[in-house]
Design a protein around this motif. Structure first.
Motif, PDB file in Angstrom:
ATOM      1  N   ALA A   1      41.920  37.721  34.126  1.00  0.00           N
ATOM      2  CA  ALA A   1      40.664  38.457  34.252  1.00  0.00           C
ATOM      3  C   ALA A   1      40.823  39.948  34.003  1.00  0.00           C
ATOM      4  O   ALA A   1      40.069  40.756  34.520  1.00  0.00           O
ATOM      5  N   THR A   2      41.808  40.305  33.188  1.00  0.00           N
ATOM      6  CA  THR A   2      41.945  41.684  32.742  1.00  0.00           C
ATOM      7  C   THR A   2      42.675  41.714  31.410  1.00  0.00           C
ATOM      8  O   THR A   2      43.618  40.955  31.210  1.00  0.00           O
ATOM      9  N   VAL A   3      42.195  42.537  30.518  1.00  0.00           N
ATOM     10  CA  VAL A   3      42.925  42.787  29.281  1.00  0.00           C
ATOM     11  C   VAL A   3      43.859  43.936  29.606  1.00  0.00           C
ATOM     12  O   VAL A   3      43.412  45.043  29.933  1.00  0.00           O
ATOM     13  N   LYS A   4      45.126  43.681  29.569  1.00  0.00           N
ATOM     14  CA  LYS A   4      46.118  44.644  30.042  1.00  0.00           C
ATOM     15  C   LYS A   4      46.094  45.946  29.243  1.00  0.00           C
ATOM     16  O   LYS A   4      45.935  45.954  28.034  1.00  0.00           O
ATOM     17  N   ALA A   5      46.246  47.047  29.973  1.00  0.00           N
ATOM     18  CA  ALA A   5      46.435  48.395  29.423  1.00  0.00           C
ATOM     19  C   ALA A   5      45.216  48.970  28.713  1.00  0.00           C
ATOM     20  O   ALA A   5      45.347  49.886  27.906  1.00  0.00           O
ATOM     21  N   ILE A   6      44.016  48.420  29.007  1.00  0.00           N
ATOM     22  CA  ILE A   6      42.804  48.973  28.385  1.00  0.00           C
ATOM     23  C   ILE A   6      41.621  48.725  29.323  1.00  0.00           C
ATOM     24  O   ILE A   6      41.535  47.693  29.986  1.00  0.00           O
ATOM     25  N   TYR A   7      40.741  49.687  29.411  1.00  0.00           N
ATOM     26  CA  TYR A   7      39.543  49.573  30.239  1.00  0.00           C
ATOM     27  C   TYR A   7      38.436  48.869  29.465  1.00  0.00           C
ATOM     28  O   TYR A   7      38.408  48.891  28.227  1.00  0.00           O
ATOM     29  N   THR A   8      37.491  48.273  30.199  1.00  0.00           N
ATOM     30  CA  THR A   8      36.411  47.549  29.534  1.00  0.00           C
ATOM     31  C   THR A   8      35.543  48.473  28.672  1.00  0.00           C
ATOM     32  O   THR A   8      35.073  48.045  27.623  1.00  0.00           O
ATOM     33  N   ASP A   9      35.351  49.733  29.074  1.00  0.00           N
ATOM     34  CA  ASP A   9      34.568  50.632  28.221  1.00  0.00           C
ATOM     35  C   ASP A   9      35.298  50.913  26.906  1.00  0.00           C
ATOM     36  O   ASP A   9      34.665  51.110  25.857  1.00  0.00           O
ATOM     37  N   GLN A  10      36.621  50.896  26.932  1.00  0.00           N
ATOM     38  CA  GLN A  10      37.397  51.065  25.704  1.00  0.00           C
ATOM     39  C   GLN A  10      37.287  49.820  24.817  1.00  0.00           C
ATOM     40  O   GLN A  10      37.263  49.929  23.592  1.00  0.00           O
ATOM     41  N   LEU A  11      37.223  48.652  25.447  1.00  0.00           N
ATOM     42  CA  LEU A  11      37.015  47.418  24.679  1.00  0.00           C
ATOM     43  C   LEU A  11      35.661  47.460  23.974  1.00  0.00           C
ATOM     44  O   LEU A  11      35.547  47.106  22.801  1.00  0.00           O
ATOM     45  N   GLU A  12      34.641  47.884  24.698  1.00  0.00           N
ATOM     46  CA  GLU A  12      33.305  48.003  24.108  1.00  0.00           C
ATOM     47  C   GLU A  12      33.320  48.984  22.943  1.00  0.00           C
ATOM     48  O   GLU A  12      32.761  48.701  21.881  1.00  0.00           O
ATOM     49  N   ALA A  13      33.953  50.126  23.140  1.00  0.00           N
ATOM     50  CA  ALA A  13      34.022  51.144  22.082  1.00  0.00           C
ATOM     51  C   ALA A  13      34.771  50.634  20.852  1.00  0.00           C
ATOM     52  O   ALA A  13      34.472  51.039  19.728  1.00  0.00           O
ATOM     53  N   ALA A  14      35.712  49.720  21.069  1.00  0.00           N
ATOM     54  CA  ALA A  14      36.479  49.146  19.959  1.00  0.00           C
ATOM     55  C   ALA A  14      35.717  48.025  19.259  1.00  0.00           C
ATOM     56  O   ALA A  14      36.194  47.476  18.271  1.00  0.00           O
ATOM     57  N   GLY A  15      34.544  47.668  19.782  1.00  0.00           N
ATOM     58  CA  GLY A  15      33.727  46.643  19.144  1.00  0.00           C
ATOM     59  C   GLY A  15      34.028  45.221  19.573  1.00  0.00           C
ATOM     60  O   GLY A  15      33.618  44.275  18.906  1.00  0.00           O
ATOM     61  N   VAL A  16      34.708  45.060  20.694  1.00  0.00           N
ATOM     62  CA  VAL A  16      35.008  43.711  21.190  1.00  0.00           C
ATOM     63  C   VAL A  16      33.703  43.026  21.582  1.00  0.00           C
ATOM     64  O   VAL A  16      32.857  43.613  22.263  1.00  0.00           O
ATOM     65  N   ASP A  17      33.560  41.781  21.150  1.00  0.00           N
ATOM     66  CA  ASP A  17      32.354  41.011  21.451  1.00  0.00           C
ATOM     67  C   ASP A  17      32.545  40.043  22.602  1.00  0.00           C
ATOM     68  O   ASP A  17      31.626  39.823  23.389  1.00  0.00           O
ATOM     69  N   VAL A  18      33.718  39.416  22.680  1.00  0.00           N
ATOM     70  CA  VAL A  18      33.985  38.354  23.650  1.00  0.00           C
ATOM     71  C   VAL A  18      35.384  38.558  24.214  1.00  0.00           C
ATOM     72  O   VAL A  18      36.297  38.959  23.488  1.00  0.00           O
ATOM     73  N   ILE A  19      35.548  38.259  25.501  1.00  0.00           N
ATOM     74  CA  ILE A  19      36.874  38.258  26.124  1.00  0.00           C
ATOM     75  C   ILE A  19      37.189  36.838  26.565  1.00  0.00           C
ATOM     76  O   ILE A  19      36.313  36.130  27.070  1.00  0.00           O
ATOM     77  N   LEU A  20      38.425  36.417  26.383  1.00  0.00           N
ATOM     78  CA  LEU A  20      38.886  35.115  26.851  1.00  0.00           C
ATOM     79  C   LEU A  20      39.582  35.290  28.194  1.00  0.00           C
ATOM     80  O   LEU A  20      40.416  36.173  28.348  1.00  0.00           O
ATOM     81  N   ALA A  21      39.216  34.468  29.166  1.00  0.00           N
ATOM     82  CA  ALA A  21      39.898  34.429  30.457  1.00  0.00           C
ATOM     83  C   ALA A  21      40.480  33.031  30.639  1.00  0.00           C
ATOM     84  O   ALA A  21      39.942  32.046  30.135  1.00  0.00           O
ATOM     85  N   ASN A  22      41.577  32.932  31.370  1.00  0.00           N
ATOM     86  CA  ASN A  22      42.325  31.691  31.442  1.00  0.00           C
ATOM     87  C   ASN A  22      42.065  30.932  32.742  1.00  0.00           C
ATOM     88  O   ASN A  22      42.410  31.400  33.829  1.00  0.00           O
ATOM     89  N   THR A  23      41.476  29.761  32.616  1.00  0.00           N
ATOM     90  CA  THR A  23      41.097  28.948  33.769  1.00  0.00           C
ATOM     91  C   THR A  23      42.292  28.584  34.643  1.00  0.00           C
ATOM     92  O   THR A  23      42.222  28.696  35.866  1.00  0.00           O
ATOM     93  N   TYR A  24      43.387  28.153  34.039  1.00  0.00           N
ATOM     94  CA  TYR A  24      44.569  27.737  34.817  1.00  0.00           C
ATOM     95  C   TYR A  24      45.074  28.875  35.695  1.00  0.00           C
ATOM     96  O   TYR A  24      45.262  28.716  36.899  1.00  0.00           O
ATOM     97  N   HIS A  25      45.291  30.019  35.100  1.00  0.00           N
ATOM     98  CA  HIS A  25      45.826  31.148  35.865  1.00  0.00           C
ATOM     99  C   HIS A  25      44.846  31.601  36.940  1.00  0.00           C
ATOM    100  O   HIS A  25      45.254  31.913  38.059  1.00  0.00           O
ATOM    101  N   LEU A  26      43.560  31.629  36.626  1.00  0.00           N
ATOM    102  CA  LEU A  26      42.568  32.089  37.595  1.00  0.00           C
ATOM    103  C   LEU A  26      42.345  31.096  38.722  1.00  0.00           C
ATOM    104  O   LEU A  26      42.049  31.497  39.846  1.00  0.00           O
ATOM    105  N   MET A  27      42.505  29.791  38.444  1.00  0.00           N
ATOM    106  CA  MET A  27      42.350  28.824  39.531  1.00  0.00           C
ATOM    107  C   MET A  27      43.505  28.943  40.530  1.00  0.00           C
ATOM    108  O   MET A  27      43.338  28.668  41.712  1.00  0.00           O
ATOM    109  N   LEU A  28      44.663  29.412  40.043  1.00  0.00           N
ATOM    110  CA  LEU A  28      45.802  29.595  40.939  1.00  0.00           C
ATOM    111  C   LEU A  28      45.740  30.925  41.680  1.00  0.00           C
ATOM    112  O   LEU A  28      46.004  30.991  42.878  1.00  0.00           O
TER     113      LEU A  28
END
Length: 113
Positions: free
Chosen positions: A7-34
């Motif tokens: 649930a985090t893209v390492k070494a970058i803030y979400t506003d920086q992701l937006e500024a870079a034009g990111v449309d979608v983020i993938l989060a991992n169900t297995y890791h988050l369920m643990l």
């Protein structure tokens, strides 16, 4: 689509992701369920609030990690039965639990197991 495994893209803030034009983020169900757990993320308002991300979030089913990380894997027609790679806790991932977990996480795009 950058990967925010826990649930985090390492070494970058979400506003920086937006500024870079990111449309979608993938989060991992297995890791988050643990860690920290789907119930905890749901209680904190879901992935969007937890990640402070307003765009779409895709969650995978967790199936790949079950094969690559889990110990003592057994698969049958009902699902996958395995032990956590973190502490050895017995776990079960069925198509139904994969969907339930992704619903608790609050993803926009859920992948099937």
């Amino acid at each position: 689509m950058p990967v925010g495994t826990a649930a985090t893209v390492k070494a970058i803030y979400t506003d920086q992701l937006e500024a870079a034009g990111v449309d979608v983020i993938l989060a991992n169900t297995y890791h988050l369920m643990l860690r920290p757990g789907a119930e905890r993320i749901a209680g904190l308002g879901g992935l969007h609030a937890f990640m402070r991300w307003n765009g779409p979030i895709l969650t995978d089913s967790g199936g790949f990690q079950v094969f690559s990380l889990a110990a003592n894997l057994k698969i049958n027609d009902d699902g996958a039965f395995f032990r956590s790679h973190i502490d050895g806790t017995p776990l079960e991932l069925t198509p139904e639990t994969a969907v339930r977990i992704q619903e608790q996480l609050g993803s926009d795009i859920a992948m099937c197991l």
